[in-house]
Write a protein that holds these residues in place. Sequence first.
Motif, PDB file in Angstrom:
ATOM      1  N   TYR A 131      16.041   4.519  18.120  1.00 16.73           N
ATOM      2  CA  TYR A 131      16.219   5.222  16.856  1.00 16.73           C
ATOM      3  C   TYR A 131      15.893   6.696  17.035  1.00 16.73           C
ATOM      4  CZ  TYR A 131      16.483   0.715  14.505  1.00 16.73           C
ATOM      5  OH  TYR A 131      16.871  -0.526  14.102  1.00 16.73           O
ATOM      6  N   GLY A 132      16.583   7.541  16.286  1.00 17.19           N
ATOM      7  CA  GLY A 132      16.294   8.962  16.294  1.00 17.19           C
ATOM      8  C   GLY A 132      15.038   9.288  15.504  1.00 17.19           C
ATOM      9  N   ALA A 133      14.692   8.408  14.577  1.00 17.46           N
ATOM     10  CA  ALA A 133      13.467   8.571  13.792  1.00 17.46           C
ATOM     11  C   ALA A 133      12.906   7.190  13.475  1.00 17.46           C
ATOM     12  CB  ALA A 133      13.746   9.327  12.509  1.00 17.46           C
ATOM     13  N   ILE A 134      11.616   7.049  13.675  1.00 18.34           N
ATOM     14  CA  ILE A 134      10.896   5.851  13.246  1.00 18.34           C
ATOM     15  C   ILE A 134       9.808   6.332  12.296  1.00 18.34           C
ATOM     16  CG2 ILE A 134       9.423   3.909  13.905  1.00 18.34           C
ATOM     17  CD1 ILE A 134      10.880   3.882  16.620  1.00 18.34           C
ATOM     18  N   ILE A 135       9.856   5.820  11.066  1.00 17.56           N
ATOM     19  CA  ILE A 135       8.914   6.214  10.026  1.00 17.56           C
ATOM     20  C   ILE A 135       8.095   4.985   9.653  1.00 17.56           C
ATOM     21  CG2 ILE A 135       8.665   7.122   7.689  1.00 17.56           C
ATOM     22  CD1 ILE A 135      11.550   8.292   8.076  1.00 17.56           C
ATOM     23  N   VAL A 136       6.785   5.071   9.810  1.00 19.53           N
ATOM     24  CA  VAL A 136       5.892   3.966   9.447  1.00 19.53           C
ATOM     25  C   VAL A 136       5.193   4.346   8.149  1.00 19.53           C
ATOM     26  CG1 VAL A 136       3.932   2.548  10.130  1.00 19.53           C
ATOM     27  CG2 VAL A 136       5.588   3.293  11.848  1.00 19.53           C
ATOM     28  N   ASP A 137       5.478   3.584   7.105  1.00 17.72           N
ATOM     29  CA  ASP A 137       4.972   3.865   5.761  1.00 17.72           C
ATOM     30  C   ASP A 137       4.205   2.648   5.251  1.00 17.72           C
ATOM     31  OD1 ASP A 137       4.529   4.883   3.252  1.00 17.72           O
ATOM     32  OD2 ASP A 137       6.617   4.788   2.603  1.00 17.72           O
ATOM     33  N   ALA A 138       3.144   2.294   5.964  1.00 14.47           N
ATOM     34  CA  ALA A 138       2.392   1.081   5.651  1.00 14.47           C
ATOM     35  C   ALA A 138       1.550   1.236   4.388  1.00 14.47           C
ATOM     36  CB  ALA A 138       1.484   0.710   6.823  1.00 14.47           C
ATOM     37  N   ALA A 139       1.383   0.128   3.705  1.00 17.94           N
ATOM     38  CA  ALA A 139       0.580   0.097   2.484  1.00 17.94           C
ATOM     39  C   ALA A 139      -0.907   0.183   2.818  1.00 17.94           C
ATOM     40  CB  ALA A 139       0.861  -1.198   1.726  1.00 17.94           C
ATOM     41  N   PRO A 140      -1.671   0.840   1.958  1.00 15.73           N
ATOM     42  CA  PRO A 140      -3.117   0.877   2.168  1.00 15.73           C
ATOM     43  C   PRO A 140      -3.725  -0.488   1.873  1.00 15.73           C
ATOM     44  CG  PRO A 140      -2.530   2.011   0.135  1.00 15.73           C
ATOM     45  CD  PRO A 140      -1.245   1.577   0.789  1.00 15.73           C
ATOM     46  N   PRO A 141      -4.901  -0.767   2.309  1.00 15.64           N
ATOM     47  CA  PRO A 141      -5.718   0.045   3.202  1.00 15.64           C
ATOM     48  C   PRO A 141      -5.299  -0.147   4.660  1.00 15.64           C
ATOM     49  CG  PRO A 141      -6.940  -1.913   2.582  1.00 15.64           C
ATOM     50  CD  PRO A 141      -5.619  -1.958   1.832  1.00 15.64           C
ATOM     51  N   LEU A 142      -5.807   0.715   5.534  1.00 12.36           N
ATOM     52  CA  LEU A 142      -5.461   0.650   6.961  1.00 12.36           C
ATOM     53  C   LEU A 142      -5.708  -0.725   7.560  1.00 12.36           C
ATOM     54  CD1 LEU A 142      -7.025   3.983   8.256  1.00 12.36           C
ATOM     55  CD2 LEU A 142      -4.608   3.473   8.023  1.00 12.36           C
ATOM     56  N   PHE A 143      -6.755  -1.384   7.097  1.00 10.77           N
ATOM     57  CA  PHE A 143      -7.175  -2.656   7.694  1.00 10.77           C
ATOM     58  C   PHE A 143      -6.576  -3.868   6.995  1.00 10.77           C
ATOM     59  CE2 PHE A 143     -10.360  -0.868   4.870  1.00 10.77           C
ATOM     60  CZ  PHE A 143     -10.395  -1.828   3.859  1.00 10.77           C
ATOM     61  N   SER A 144      -5.564  -3.676   6.145  1.00  8.78           N
ATOM     62  CA  SER A 144      -4.968  -4.819   5.463  1.00  8.78           C
ATOM     63  C   SER A 144      -4.137  -5.661   6.426  1.00  8.78           C
ATOM     64  CB  SER A 144      -4.123  -4.367   4.273  1.00  8.78           C
ATOM     65  OG  SER A 144      -3.028  -3.611   4.705  1.00  8.78           O
ATOM     66  N   SER A 145      -3.998  -6.923   6.099  1.00  8.46           N
ATOM     67  CA  SER A 145      -3.236  -7.851   6.923  1.00  8.46           C
ATOM     68  C   SER A 145      -1.812  -7.342   7.076  1.00  8.46           C
ATOM     69  CB  SER A 145      -3.229  -9.226   6.264  1.00  8.46           C
ATOM     70  OG  SER A 145      -2.426 -10.111   6.994  1.00  8.46           O
ATOM     71  N   GLY A 146      -1.326  -7.317   8.308  1.00 11.06           N
ATOM     72  CA  GLY A 146       0.026  -6.855   8.583  1.00 11.06           C
ATOM     73  C   GLY A 146       0.102  -5.364   8.845  1.00 11.06           C
ATOM     74  N   ALA A 147      -0.737  -4.572   8.159  1.00  5.21           N
ATOM     75  CA  ALA A 147      -0.698  -3.115   8.345  1.00  5.21           C
ATOM     76  C   ALA A 147      -1.582  -2.672   9.506  1.00  5.21           C
ATOM     77  CB  ALA A 147      -1.132  -2.398   7.070  1.00  5.21           C
ATOM     78  N   VAL A 148      -2.697  -3.321   9.693  1.00  3.25           N
ATOM     79  CA  VAL A 148      -3.667  -2.881  10.701  1.00  3.25           C
ATOM     80  C   VAL A 148      -3.046  -2.777  12.093  1.00  3.25           C
ATOM     81  CG1 VAL A 148      -4.584  -5.190  11.206  1.00  3.25           C
ATOM     82  CG2 VAL A 148      -6.044  -3.184  11.495  1.00  3.25           C
ATOM     83  N   ASN A 149      -2.120  -3.650  12.414  1.00  2.00           N
ATOM     84  CA  ASN A 149      -1.499  -3.653  13.740  1.00  2.00           C
ATOM     85  C   ASN A 149      -0.561  -2.457  13.972  1.00  2.00           C
ATOM     86  OD1 ASN A 149      -2.750  -6.110  14.442  1.00  2.00           O
ATOM     87  ND2 ASN A 149      -1.224  -7.189  13.225  1.00  2.00           N
ATOM     88  N   LEU A 150      -0.164  -1.791  12.896  1.00  2.00           N
ATOM     89  CA  LEU A 150       0.748  -0.657  13.018  1.00  2.00           C
ATOM     90  C   LEU A 150       0.031   0.622  13.439  1.00  2.00           C
ATOM     91  CD1 LEU A 150       2.900  -1.300   9.830  1.00  2.00           C
ATOM     92  CD2 LEU A 150       3.341  -2.034  12.186  1.00  2.00           C
TER      93      LEU A 150
END
Length: 188
Positions: A121-140
């Motif tokens: 991809y020419g751009a990868i944008i990660v827009d994860a939901a807070p908080p940082l340590f939430s399930s699914g988001a922490v790994n990003l």
Amino acid sequence: HDDLAAATITGTRTSGASTLYINGIETAGGGVPGTVMAALPRALAERPGATLVVCFGAGNTFRAASRMAGGGEVHAVELVDGLVERMRFFYPDAESHLRAPGRRIFVEDGRQLLLRAPRRYGAIIVDAAPPLFSSGAVNLYTVEFLRLTRRRLAEGGLFVLWLPLPAFADDYWTILRGVTETYPHVAA
């Protein structure tokens, strides 16, 4: 309001402003950050190419990227099945973005999509939901994921990462250290 297998989601509208809550935490709405994140690759890259938005949420970043891409490809990936259909609640023009040529939504883990799909991809944008340590988001926010995104960027591509509040200061420094170790040029 829906109780789904992966999360409980709620959409509210107050004084014309819509907000998405995932597991009771305010995560998204029609705000400026998603638009800015989608605009950065368009402003900074000569030819940004296809865009991948990791974490669809209410669809704000995807919608902004779709509007700016013209005929270019915009893909999104969302872990919580059921959120994509809810974009219509937040945006009256959702259908035009969801059905536009070159637009594709994957309902799966963003890491798995990047691991199994060899495309760049020419751009990868990660827009994860807070908080940082939430399930699914922490790994990003791990060094492993950051390295994976770098491997999936086209030459000259841009990686954009949203760091939501609240979090511990040590978490931010750890994430920023991982980003600067993975990417040779960083702006925060």
